[in-house]
Design a protein around this motif. Structure first.
Motif, short mmCIF file in Angstrom:
data_model
loop_
_atom_site.label_atom_id
_atom_site.label_comp_id
_atom_site.label_asym_id
_atom_site.label_seq_id
_atom_site.Cartn_x
_atom_site.Cartn_y
_atom_site.Cartn_z
N ALA A 76 0.62 -1.67 -0.10
CA ALA A 76 -0.52 0.25 0.17
C ALA A 76 0.55 1.37 -0.19
O ALA A 76 2.56 1.32 1.24
N ILE A 77 0.16 2.20 -0.67
CA ILE A 77 0.98 3.86 -0.97
C ILE A 77 -0.15 4.53 -0.57
O ILE A 77 -0.98 4.24 -1.02
N PHE A 78 0.21 5.23 -0.58
CA PHE A 78 -0.61 7.40 -0.11
C PHE A 78 -0.41 8.32 -0.50
O PHE A 78 0.97 8.73 0.05
N LEU A 79 -0.47 8.70 -1.34
CA LEU A 79 -0.26 10.00 -1.69
C LEU A 79 -0.27 11.11 -0.39
O LEU A 79 -1.62 11.29 -0.17
N LYS A 80 -0.17 12.77 -1.27
CA LYS A 80 -0.19 13.24 -0.12
C LYS A 80 0.07 14.36 -1.21
O LYS A 80 -0.63 15.19 -2.15
N GLU A 110 -18.50 -2.35 1.62
CA GLU A 110 -19.44 -2.71 1.62
C GLU A 110 -20.64 -2.19 2.18
O GLU A 110 -21.72 -2.47 3.23
N GLY A 111 -20.45 -1.20 2.20
CA GLY A 111 -21.71 -0.24 3.02
C GLY A 111 -22.02 0.28 4.52
O GLY A 111 -22.40 1.17 4.74
N GLU A 112 -20.59 -0.29 4.92
CA GLU A 112 -20.39 0.59 6.48
C GLU A 112 -18.57 0.61 6.76
O GLU A 112 -17.65 0.46 6.28
N GLU A 113 -18.55 1.83 7.65
CA GLU A 113 -17.92 2.22 8.20
C GLU A 113 -16.90 1.20 8.91
O GLU A 113 -17.62 0.91 9.76
N ARG A 114 -15.77 0.80 8.95
CA ARG A 114 -14.89 0.23 9.54
C ARG A 114 -13.71 0.15 9.64
O ARG A 114 -13.50 1.01 8.82
N GLN A 115 -12.41 -0.39 10.48
CA GLN A 115 -11.27 -0.33 9.65
C GLN A 115 -11.21 -2.01 9.17
O GLN A 115 -11.72 -2.78 9.23
N TRP A 116 -10.14 -1.51 8.00
CA TRP A 116 -10.79 -2.48 6.85
C TRP A 116 -8.95 -2.24 6.81
O TRP A 116 -8.52 -0.88 6.15
N THR A 117 -9.00 -3.07 5.76
CA THR A 117 -7.90 -3.39 4.41
C THR A 117 -8.19 -2.52 3.98
O THR A 117 -8.58 -1.84 2.75
N SER A 118 -6.32 -1.55 3.46
CA SER A 118 -6.70 -0.49 3.20
C SER A 118 -6.41 -0.89 1.39
O SER A 118 -5.87 -1.95 0.92
N ALA A 119 -6.57 0.12 0.35
CA ALA A 119 -6.39 -0.07 -1.31
C ALA A 119 -4.76 0.13 -1.03
O ALA A 119 -3.77 0.31 -0.15
N PHE A 120 -4.17 0.24 -2.18
CA PHE A 120 -2.88 -0.50 -2.54
C PHE A 120 -2.63 1.09 -3.00
O PHE A 120 -1.60 1.28 -2.69
N VAL A 121 -3.63 1.65 -3.91
CA VAL A 121 -2.89 3.00 -4.26
C VAL A 121 -4.44 3.86 -3.36
O VAL A 121 -5.62 3.71 -3.61
N ASN A 122 -3.22 4.78 -2.24
CA ASN A 122 -4.65 5.31 -1.39
C ASN A 122 -4.58 7.00 -1.69
O ASN A 122 -3.26 7.25 -1.22
N ARG A 174 -9.44 -13.33 9.56
CA ARG A 174 -9.12 -13.17 7.83
C ARG A 174 -9.23 -11.82 7.33
O ARG A 174 -10.64 -11.48 7.95
N LEU A 175 -8.71 -11.24 7.08
CA LEU A 175 -8.44 -10.01 6.48
C LEU A 175 -9.28 -9.54 5.54
O LEU A 175 -9.10 -10.58 3.76
N GLY A 176 -9.22 -8.76 4.61
CA GLY A 176 -9.83 -7.90 3.20
C GLY A 176 -9.34 -8.24 2.16
O GLY A 176 -7.93 -7.91 3.01
N ARG A 177 -9.74 -8.62 1.28
CA ARG A 177 -8.43 -7.64 -0.37
C ARG A 177 -8.43 -6.53 0.03
O ARG A 177 -9.39 -6.24 -0.26
N PRO A 178 -7.05 -5.72 -0.53
CA PRO A 178 -7.26 -5.22 -1.01
C PRO A 178 -7.89 -4.37 -2.17
O PRO A 178 -7.58 -4.75 -3.32
N ARG A 179 -8.51 -3.08 -2.03
CA ARG A 179 -8.87 -2.66 -3.10
C ARG A 179 -8.09 -1.90 -4.35
O ARG A 179 -6.79 -1.42 -3.78
N LEU A 180 -7.99 -1.93 -5.26
CA LEU A 180 -7.07 -1.04 -6.50
C LEU A 180 -6.64 -0.12 -6.08
O LEU A 180 -5.07 0.36 -5.72
N ILE A 181 -7.47 1.00 -6.06
CA ILE A 181 -7.39 2.21 -5.81
C ILE A 181 -8.18 2.53 -5.12
O ILE A 181 -9.52 2.61 -5.86
#
Length: 434
Positions: A76-80, A110-122, A174-181
């Motif tokens: 995961a990378i995070f643009l600034k 999936e419609g709910e705010e939570r701690q979840w796996t980041s995307a690849f490009v954030n 089991r954790l979520g897969r990363p969204r792409l962007i």
């Protein structure tokens, strides 16, 4: 008198001139990731080097972080602030397939705010970000899928016929897969011209954002990667998707606004969406409303698009009795259908499996839907199924011509105007009332 006239007119002349003369933009400073140690050898994990490039670019006033020719593997990378991303031709930014390379962050999934796996490009809390290039961002979804329990003990085959050896999934929760962007809480952003490929799960997630343009994207995923949506527009305002090609293994585009109790708490609609000049090939839906519709969806236009590749349901609405929310003022027009499975699918009790959640006090309302100049060949015209206590209301067809094997099934539909719907079927009635 002459002098006074000149003084009065001068400001107007200056304003008019400014409208036609654009200032020459100063070229943005380029920051090559290779300068900071990244290696495009497809093996090196470049997360730290790429993030260091982003951090340095932002700290020095901004510019463009460049992925050059090569395959640059990263977590995961995070643009600034003030950082754009450019992937050059023959450059590939390739997602790691290791769960540990994607932190858990505050987001909505999936419609709910939570701690979840980041995307690849954030891209989070940013303004004016531009992501572009002629290269590829690849989520390694084929490798993620090879580790699925469905694939244990065998070989996972991609849609291109290639086989990927199964790798055991890491132990632990089991954790979520990363969204792409993911653009999250962003304003005035653009993503364009890229190839986006094999997302591990949703490809482009536009979340809580305003004034977003997605243009000239080529989005593809192997047809065995589950939930590989092309674009998900989620509780955002002012999204323009244009000139995109999408071929994936779920909805090509899905419009969303939160789910059930958490969606009611956030109460943020998805609105003012324009989708035009796009080509939707294989997918479970072309442009779908839902199923997360609790915050409401309104003012959406899909115009001048082609749907083919055995797409399941090019025009799709889905919800559940627990959702609630109002879906209204939706227009599909100038749509060409080429051998899709259905033309239309409206299902307000979609995918009711497992534990059924408590029904919403006010059920989902679907109303004021215009379907205009939608024509072509399909296997079945499709179905419209509302709820007993909330029929689908006010669907109007204008100048639509559908050739199909079977007709249109209706259940709990009111104020339906089919005067402009011309159906030709091989067998059975054109319209079936349940």
């Amino acid at each position: 008198m002459k002098k006074i006239l000149i003084i009065c007119l001068a400001p107007a002349v200056v304003i008019a001139a400014m409208a036609f003369i654009k200032p020459v933009a100063k070229p943005a400073k380029r920051y090559l990731v290779t300068t900071y140690g990244a290696k495009g050898d497809s093996a090196t994990l470049n997360t730290q080097a790429i993030q260091k490039t982003i951090d340095e670019c932002s700290a020095k006033g901004g510019g463009v972080v460049v992925i050059p020719k090569g395959i640059f593997r990263s977590g995961a990378i995070f643009l600034k602030k003030d950082v754009d991303l450019y992937v050059e031709k023959d450059g590939v930014l390739k997602g790691s397939a290791d769960q540990q390379d994607y932190p858990q962050i505050a987001t909505r999934w999936e419609g709910e705010e939570r701690q979840w796996t980041s995307a690849f490009v954030n891209i989070i809390d940013q303004e004016g970000t531009h992501i572009s290039g002629e290269g590829t961002i690849d989520g390694s979804g084929d490798i993620w899928e090879s580790r699925s329990p469905r694939r244990m003990g065998g070989v996972a085959g991609g849609s291109n016929g290639n086989a990927t050896p199964v790798v055991n999934r890491p132990a632990g929760p089991r954790l979520g897969r990363p969204r792409l962007i993911c653009f999250q809480n962003c304003k005035h952003v653009v993503i364009e011209n890229l190839h986006l490929h094999n997302q591990a799960v949703w490809c482009l997630h536009i979340l809580y954002s305003t004034d977003v343009t997605a243009r000239n994207l080529n989005i593809t995923a192997n047809h065995n990667i589950p939930s590989s949506d092309g674009i998900d527009v989620d509780s955002s305002n002012g999204t323009h998707i244009t000139k995109c090609f999408i071929d994936v293994n779920d909805d090509c585009i899905s419009i969303k606004s939160g789910k059930d109790d958490d969606g009611r708490r956030v109460n943020r609609p998805c609105e003012n969406v324009l989708i035009d000049d796009c080509h939707f090939a294989y997918g479970h839906g072309g442009v779908a409303m839902g199923s997360e519709v609790t915050g409401g969806i309104k003012n959406v236009m899909i115009n001048n698009c082609v749907m083919d590749g055995s797409n399941w349901a090019p025009i799709r609405f889905k919800s559940q009795p627990s959702r609630g929310g109002v879906v209204e003022n939706i227009t599909y027009q100038n749509i060409e259908l080429k051998d899709t499975k259905k033309a239309f699918e409206f299902n307000m009790a979609w995918r009711l499996v497992g534990t059924v959640r408590e029904q919403a006090k006010v059920p989902t309302i679907v109303r004021n839907i215009l379907i205009k100049n939608v024509s072509g060949t399909v296997a079945a015209v499709g179905d419209m199924s509302g709820l007993d206590n909330s029929p689908i209301e006010g669907v109007k067809f204008v100048d639509c011509h559908i050739k199909a094997q079977t007709g249109l099934i209706l259940h709990n539909v009111t104020k339906l105007d089919t005067a402009g719907l011309n159906i030709s079927v091989v067998s059975g009635p054109k319209v079936i009332m349940k």
